[in-house]
Design an enzyme around this catalytic site. Structure first.
Site, PDB file in Angstrom:
ATOM      1  N   CYS A 115      16.618  11.061  -7.263  1.00 58.87           N
ATOM      2  CA  CYS A 115      16.181  11.816  -6.080  1.00 58.87           C
ATOM      3  C   CYS A 115      17.171  12.936  -5.753  1.00 58.87           C
ATOM      4  CB  CYS A 115      16.045  10.841  -4.907  1.00 58.87           C
ATOM      5  SG  CYS A 115      15.799  11.618  -3.306  1.00 58.87           S
ATOM      6  N   CYS A 118      18.347  13.062  -2.096  1.00 57.83           N
ATOM      7  CA  CYS A 118      19.278  11.948  -1.847  1.00 57.83           C
ATOM      8  C   CYS A 118      20.700  12.344  -2.243  1.00 57.83           C
ATOM      9  CB  CYS A 118      18.864  10.710  -2.642  1.00 57.83           C
ATOM     10  SG  CYS A 118      17.254  10.046  -2.197  1.00 57.83           S
TER      11      CYS A 118
END
Length: 192
Positions: A115, A118
């Site tokens: 991600c 993230c």
């Protein structure tokens, strides 16, 4: 990369030897098997194993590489989120102890290695962990490794940051947000 120690004599490793070497690892130690030294290959000692670390060496074929070589170019790269972060790691096995039974508020970052957003907020979580040491516990939960917790709390999008206080979910912030947004959400629960 390394200087082999064989009966007290340091032998430089060439780049071609490293390319054709075999690295074997056990739970706590690793050894390097190099071909061409004494016929069949020779085990050249034990190397420490570091989880999440990778060492790369840039050398021209045939060049000698060793600790004393001024021309060597090497670097150690962390491939593990928890190796270099200020925030701790939580998983399904430690969830109850670290989050639900905590005496202080807990910020949990639900993330995954693939991600991009993230990875963008990871330094913010680490910074918050260092700012609020002793006041807030900042943890990261890899949703790929602990899907049960992510499902239990209805995580449908990552990054998601949840704040727990006295075992109860108090607040949720979804998406890659700025530090000020996370601080505002967190400061409501400090000193409760």
């Amino acid at each position: 990369m390394v200087a082999m120690l064989e009966t007290g004599v340091a032998t430089p490793i060439t780049a071609s030897m490293v390319r054709s070497s075999v690295l074997t690892a056990s739970a706590s130690r690793a050894s390097l098997l190099l071909p061409g030294l004494g016929g069949k290959g020779k085990q050249v000692g034990m190397l420490p194993v570091c989880s999440g670390l990778r060492m790369s060496v840039k050398a021209r074929p045939g060049s000698r590489v060793g600790f004393s070589s001024p021309r060597r170019s090497s670097r150690i790269v962390s491939e593990s989120q928890e190796t270099v972060t200020g925030a701790g790691v939580v998983n399904e096995a430690t969830w109850d102890t670290l989050v639900l039974k905590s005496d202080i508020p807990v910020l949990v970052d639900f993330w995954a290695p693939w991600c991009g957003p993230c990875r963008m907020i990871a330094p913010l979580i680490d910074e918050l962990a260092s700012i609020y040491v002793g006041q807030v516990r900042c943890l990261k939960l890899n949703t790929d490794e602990s899907p049960g917790i992510a499902t239990k709390y209805g995580i449908r999008s990552i990054p998601t940051v949840m704040i727990f206080n006295r075992g109860e979910k108090k607040d949720t912030v979804i998406g890659a947000v700025g530090k000020s947004t996370l601080k505002t959400a967190l400061e409501k629960y400090i000193g409760w």
